[in-house]
Design a protein around this motif. Sequence first.
Motif, short mmCIF file in Angstrom:
data_model
loop_
_atom_site.label_atom_id
_atom_site.label_comp_id
_atom_site.label_asym_id
_atom_site.label_seq_id
_atom_site.Cartn_x
_atom_site.Cartn_y
_atom_site.Cartn_z
N ILE A 1 0.83 -1.21 0.00
CA ILE A 1 0.00 0.00 0.00
C ILE A 1 0.86 1.25 0.00
O ILE A 1 0.55 2.25 -0.66
CB ILE A 1 -0.94 -0.01 1.21
N ARG A 2 1.97 1.21 0.72
CA ARG A 2 2.87 2.37 0.77
C ARG A 2 3.39 2.71 -0.62
O ARG A 2 3.46 3.87 -1.00
CB ARG A 2 4.03 2.07 1.71
N TYR A 3 3.75 1.68 -1.38
CA TYR A 3 4.27 1.92 -2.72
C TYR A 3 3.17 2.32 -3.70
O TYR A 3 3.42 3.03 -4.67
CB TYR A 3 4.97 0.66 -3.25
N TYR A 4 1.95 1.86 -3.45
CA TYR A 4 0.85 2.10 -4.39
C TYR A 4 -0.44 2.26 -3.60
O TYR A 4 -1.21 1.31 -3.42
CB TYR A 4 0.76 0.91 -5.35
N PRO A 5 -0.70 3.47 -3.08
CA PRO A 5 -1.83 3.70 -2.17
C PRO A 5 -3.20 3.29 -2.70
O PRO A 5 -4.10 2.98 -1.92
CB PRO A 5 -1.77 5.22 -1.94
N LEU B 1 -5.62 0.43 -1.47
CA LEU B 1 -6.61 0.51 -0.40
C LEU B 1 -8.03 0.31 -0.92
O LEU B 1 -8.96 0.10 -0.14
CB LEU B 1 -6.51 1.87 0.30
N ARG B 2 -8.20 0.38 -2.23
CA ARG B 2 -9.51 0.15 -2.82
C ARG B 2 -9.77 -1.33 -3.10
O ARG B 2 -10.85 -1.70 -3.54
CB ARG B 2 -9.65 0.96 -4.11
N GLU B 3 -8.75 -2.16 -2.85
CA GLU B 3 -8.88 -3.59 -3.13
C GLU B 3 -9.39 -4.31 -1.89
O GLU B 3 -8.71 -4.39 -0.87
CB GLU B 3 -7.53 -4.17 -3.58
N GLY B 4 -10.59 -4.84 -1.98
CA GLY B 4 -11.25 -5.45 -0.84
C GLY B 4 -10.50 -6.60 -0.21
O GLY B 4 -10.48 -6.76 1.02
N ASP B 5 -9.84 -7.43 -1.04
CA ASP B 5 -9.15 -8.59 -0.48
C ASP B 5 -7.95 -8.17 0.37
O ASP B 5 -7.64 -8.81 1.38
CB ASP B 5 -8.73 -9.56 -1.58
N ILE B 6 -7.29 -7.07 -0.02
CA ILE B 6 -6.16 -6.59 0.78
C ILE B 6 -6.65 -6.07 2.13
O ILE B 6 -6.05 -6.35 3.17
CB ILE B 6 -5.38 -5.48 0.03
N ILE B 7 -7.73 -5.32 2.11
CA ILE B 7 -8.30 -4.80 3.37
C ILE B 7 -8.69 -5.95 4.28
O ILE B 7 -8.43 -5.93 5.50
CB ILE B 7 -9.52 -3.90 3.08
N LYS B 8 -9.31 -6.98 3.72
CA LYS B 8 -9.73 -8.13 4.51
C LYS B 8 -8.51 -8.81 5.15
O LYS B 8 -8.53 -9.14 6.34
CB LYS B 8 -10.47 -9.12 3.62
#
Length: 246
Positions: free
Chosen positions: A217-221, A224-231
């Motif tokens: 996320i730091r390299y490509y903010p 944060l719109r990707e649901g699987d990453i948030i999960k």
Amino acid sequence: QWLSYWVSEPDNGQSDAINKGWSLAKGEILAWLNSDDTYEINALKTVAAFLTNQDDVDMVYGDCNIINEDSIFEKKCPAIDFDLGSLVCNIWFIPQQASFIRRKVLKSVGEVSTDLHLVMDWELWLRIVMNEFKIRYLRHTLANFRIWVNAKTSSQSVRSGEEKIAVLNNLFGTLAFLPKINPFKNKAYSNVHRFAGTAYFVNNYRKKALLHLLLSIRYYPSRLREGDIIKMLIISVLTYSLKAKE
């Protein structure tokens, strides 16, 4: 009856075995095929004819099929025209099973890196591009990629993620890197950290998963719109917090 040489003996891993085979080969077009993959009928003839008529092409790759452990066709896996950004960002589009390289290229850039065991093909493609050799897509199904539970690609995802990060560190850490790949740096690092984070998450290493996902996320903010990453982030944080309390 198609083999001019065969040997089974200890080595220092797959990359070492590939280099050993290439050192014994006499042809001007080189490739390697893993033990669970196969070539399509007339694949070698098709590649030889193409490279004979395309003197400016240094490496060629085609499409492949996905097959299961019983050699039953699962689906077609078409490649795409060569794209520098996709290659640097580790977006799969060059099937190793369906790739062929002129010997002169390997004499120039070196053979497969024996420091790598899972992503040595990607690292080699990067070196070929860095040395300004031409890679071309041939719209023809050349090979079959077998995917099953014990395949190395399927079973060693954590190690694969760490190797991908090491390849990028080396790529962007050298003074010889091409300026034209610089625009892809952040997305490339985001992609490989996402891969590593997912691999650690699936294998229940939640602290390491959290680290790599946050770096992605730091390299490509926009991740944060990707649901699987948030999960995965939420589960990793909760799991790590519970363990810390214990």
